[in-house]
Write an enzyme that holds these catalytic residues in place. Structure first.
Site, PDB file in Angstrom:
ATOM      1  N   HIS A  21       0.733  -1.119   0.023  1.00  0.00           N
ATOM      2  CA  HIS A  21      -0.011   0.133   0.096  1.00  0.00           C
ATOM      3  C   HIS A  21       1.032   0.990  -0.459  1.00  0.00           C
ATOM      4  O   HIS A  21       0.328   2.145  -0.572  1.00  0.00           O
ATOM      5  CB  HIS A  21      -1.057  -0.239   1.527  1.00  0.00           C
ATOM      6  CG  HIS A  21      -1.956   1.316   0.878  1.00  0.00           C
ATOM      7  ND1 HIS A  21      -2.889   1.436   0.720  1.00  0.00           N
ATOM      8  CD2 HIS A  21      -2.174   2.621   1.927  1.00  0.00           C
ATOM      9  CE1 HIS A  21      -3.803   1.994  -0.019  1.00  0.00           C
ATOM     10  NE2 HIS A  21      -3.276   2.814   1.049  1.00  0.00           N
ATOM     11  N   ARG A  71       1.527   2.450  -3.490  1.00  0.00           N
ATOM     12  CA  ARG A  71      -0.113   3.143  -4.094  1.00  0.00           C
ATOM     13  C   ARG A  71      -0.579   4.269  -3.481  1.00  0.00           C
ATOM     14  O   ARG A  71      -0.863   5.091  -4.229  1.00  0.00           O
ATOM     15  CB  ARG A  71      -1.413   1.929  -3.573  1.00  0.00           C
ATOM     16  CG  ARG A  71      -3.132   2.744  -3.854  1.00  0.00           C
ATOM     17  CD  ARG A  71      -3.946   1.125  -3.169  1.00  0.00           C
ATOM     18  NE  ARG A  71      -5.543   1.738  -3.732  1.00  0.00           N
ATOM     19  CZ  ARG A  71      -5.893   2.264  -4.091  1.00  0.00           C
ATOM     20  NH1 ARG A  71      -5.130   1.627  -5.386  1.00  0.00           N
ATOM     21  NH2 ARG A  71      -7.353   2.508  -3.712  1.00  0.00           N
TER      22      ARG A  71
END
Length: 298
Positions: free
Chosen positions: A242, A245
């Protein structure tokens, strides 16, 4: 009320009356530019933005994962701008007066710099069996801002190299098209040389990133690969899939990309829980992302 654009007047105000340094002025103007682009999207003059508009702008920042500290800094700059507008009679009331600052205690993923991402990718040993797969996988993760579940479920049929898009199945089985960089496509092509010699298990024939066993990778395996490469690269941050991201969204915002385009790329349906925005034109989306992503800088 004055009719002219107050932006240049505000810049002079910061320089002459507030005596701020050039770097501080640049930071204030950069944050103001984000709001200016938002106002343009809303087809409004920046002087006419309301309390509700500003709440929506801040909700966009939250939705794409901008850290509360950064949100607070941006809000501080916006407050300063509207105080100037009020003092100089551009507006008759301050729309930021009742806006609450973000809660700083909220924990969000760390952001990797572009240099740190390069170091992680460059640390991958391409002579190993999994090296090129890992390189392609992490490049796609960062270049497209995917969730780890979206990455491991990516299929051959989802890649459209001529069009420069990949098809991603997000939460709830909802699909979206995401622009992909030439760098990521090149890494995928390099990986396919090895991938084409593998024998996938039944049911995994179309999965792009295969494990040694010929099945799709697990989320835990991707976490492990990223942790290992982060340590090898000497990046001392708590990095997860993540993080890539989140860094993708942050770098796009810093580069000047449209907030709604970032939202569309991340697969967020709505800016707030109550409002869903209309579909964004695909060519606009591709141009907006590829223009502002560090991976596409010449």
């Amino acid at each position: 009320m004055r009719g002219k654009d107050p932006t240049n007047s505000y810049k002079n105000y910061l320089r002459l009356e507030k005596s701020l340094s050039p770097n501080s002025i640049e930071a204030y103007m950069s944050d103001l530019d984000k709001l200016t682009r938002f106002a343009k999207d809303e087809r409004k003059d920046i002087k006419d933005l309301t309390y509700e508009d500003l709440q929506q702008f801040l909700a966009q920042l939250r939705d794409i994962g901008i850290h509360p500290r950064s949100q607070a800094r941006i809000l501080s700059g916006i407050r300063s701008f509207y105080r100037f507008l009020l003092l100089d009679d551009y507006i008759s009331s301050d729309p930021t007066e009742l806006i609450e600052s973000p809660k700083i205690g909220m924990k969000l993923p760390e952001v990797l710099t572009v240099n740190e991402i390069n170091r992680i990718l460059d640390s991958i040993d391409l002579t190993t069996q999994e090296g090129q797969r890992n390189r392609a996988m992490l490049e796609v993760l960062y270049s497209c801002g995917l969730r780890v579940s979206e990455l491991i479920n990516l299929r051959y049929a989802d890649i459209y190299p001529k069009e420069g898009f990949i098809r991603v199945e997000g939460k709830g089985g909802k699909q979206r098209l995401v622009p992909i960089s030439e760098v990521a496509l090149r890494e995928i092509r390099n990986y396919l040389v090895d991938r084409n010699h593998m024998t996938p298990k039944k049911g995994f024939e179309d999965i792009l990133f295969l494990s040694k066993r010929g099945t799709s990778l697990s989320r835990i395996m991707v976490f492990h690969i990223i942790k290992q490469q982060t340590e090898i690269a000497g990046v001392h941050k708590n990095v997860s899939p993540h993080t890539f991201r989140h860094s993708f969204a942050t770098h796009l915002l810093e580069g000047g990309a449209n907030l709604r385009a970032i939202q569309e790329m991340l697969g967020h349906e709505s800016i707030t829980t109550t409002e869903i925005y209309t579909h964004i034109d695909r060519e606009f989306l591709r141009k907006e992302i590829l223009e502002h992503h560090p991976r596409n800088s010449k």
